[in-house]
Design an enzyme around this catalytic site. Structure first.
Site, PDB file in Angstrom:
ATOM      1  N   SER A  18      -1.730  -0.022   7.412  1.00  0.00           N
ATOM      2  CA  SER A  18      -2.632  -0.683   6.478  1.00  0.00           C
ATOM      3  C   SER A  18      -3.178  -1.976   7.094  1.00  0.00           C
ATOM      4  O   SER A  18      -3.780  -1.923   8.164  1.00  0.00           O
ATOM      5  CB  SER A  18      -1.905  -0.951   5.148  1.00  0.00           C
ATOM      6  N   ASP A  50      -7.762   8.493   0.612  1.00  0.00           N
ATOM      7  CA  ASP A  50      -7.139   7.177   0.499  1.00  0.00           C
ATOM      8  C   ASP A  50      -7.862   6.372  -0.582  1.00  0.00           C
ATOM      9  O   ASP A  50      -9.063   6.116  -0.468  1.00  0.00           O
ATOM     10  CB  ASP A  50      -7.229   6.458   1.851  1.00  0.00           C
ATOM     11  N   HIS A  97      -2.824   6.669   0.682  1.00  0.00           N
ATOM     12  CA  HIS A  97      -2.653   5.452   1.461  1.00  0.00           C
ATOM     13  C   HIS A  97      -1.196   5.344   1.893  1.00  0.00           C
ATOM     14  O   HIS A  97      -0.316   5.030   1.078  1.00  0.00           O
ATOM     15  CB  HIS A  97      -3.067   4.225   0.652  1.00  0.00           C
TER      16      HIS A  97
END
Length: 303
Positions: free
Chosen positions: A11, A146, A177
């Protein structure tokens, strides 16, 4: 000092390691590669999309903002010293009243970092401007579903992977995600596709080595005993061994012979590539189950 290092980020961490590898700074010589999972590449565009209701992204930004404010409350004494409040002209009330991460960054983070506005702050913190300067092999992994990194943001890394020889972009239809769960709907496997692939890719990158940029293809081939090749498209329809022996993409690409050695798992998903995704952009999906092979390099699959 001789240990080979692979920078891995998830991320926002993926943005950090990508930006680090592309910045004009002195880096350790033993950093041989990078792996980025589910990052957004452009903070300005990502933040604007998070403010939309499509895909319930507005709910995600609310949850992330509240989580960030709870962290700030926990470290209140260190983050709101009298010196900081006096020099930056900020108060706790301004931060705690922020409705979004963008507001919070505008009233606090960008001032702490010395930027005049939040747009310049996001622009400076995004890795998209540094992709062209990365000189080590790097693999990017994203999923099309995502909720935090919508498909339009993936155009940045897709174009970069087609343009630069040292980049591979892995795009999955499903995964969310940092999810990529496998197994049952209610009881998924504790070891995810993401976990297995990050280790597998890191192993391949370390085993194949190659610290130098591909400036002269002929010289690079001779020095590293590798073969650079060109291909117009990738045929993902076949499930033969040849399909998984080498990944190909449009333009020159580096063949990592250890990249597609067999991975061992009790589960495999071979039918999760998006039919709408151009085939020349996306490598084959999860490798077919095969016998365990240990290439030279780190032994991450002990017998």
């Amino acid at each position: 000092p001789t240990t080979k290092l692979v920078c891995v980020g998830f991320s926002m961490g993926g943005n950090l390691i990508t930006k680090y590898l592309g910045e004009p700074r002195v880096k350790p010589d033993n950093i041989v590669a990078g792996i980025s999972v589910c990052q957004g590449y452009d903070a300005n565009r990502a933040m604007q999309m998070l403010l939309e209701w499509k895909g319930f992204r507005r709910l995600y930004i609310y949850a992330m903002t509240e989580n960030m404010k709870s962290i700030i409350r926990r470290w209140h004494s260190a983050l709101f010293t009298e010196d900081i409040k006096r020099k930056l002209g900020i108060t706790e009330r301004q931060v705690y009243n922020s409705a979004t991460l963008q507001e919070l960054d505008d009233v606090y983070t960008r001032k702490l970092a010395g930027f005049n506005n939040v747009t310049d702050f996001y622009n400076s913190m995004s890795c998209t401007h540094h992709l062209k300067n990365i000189r080590v092999p790097i693999v990017f992994i994203n999923s099309r579903d995502d909720p935090i990194v919508p498909p339009p943001l993936l155009e940045i890394v897709r174009d970069a992977a087609l343009k630069y020889d040292n980049m591979i972009f892995v795009e999955q239809k499903f995964g969310g995600h940092l999810g990529f769960y496998e197994g049952g709907f209610f009881y998924s496997n504790p070891l995810t596709w993401q976990d297995r692939m990050v280790i597998h890719i890191a192993h391949a990158l370390v085993a194949d080595g190659g610290k130098k940029p591909v400036d002269d293809p002929t010289e690079f081939e001779e020095e590293n005993n590798l073969k650079l090749h060109r291909t117009a498209s990738l045929d993902t329809a076949s499930e033969s061994d040849t399909e998984f022996s080498n990944w190909k993409k449009s333009g020159p690409s580096l063949r990592l012979e250890s990249f597609n050695t067999g991975t061992t798992t009790d589960y495999s998903s071979l039918d999760s590539s998006d039919p709408g995704t151009p085939t020349q952009l996306t490598p084959p999906n999860t490798p077919i189950l095969r016998s365990r092979k240990i290439p030279s390099g780190l032994n991450i699959f002990p017998q």
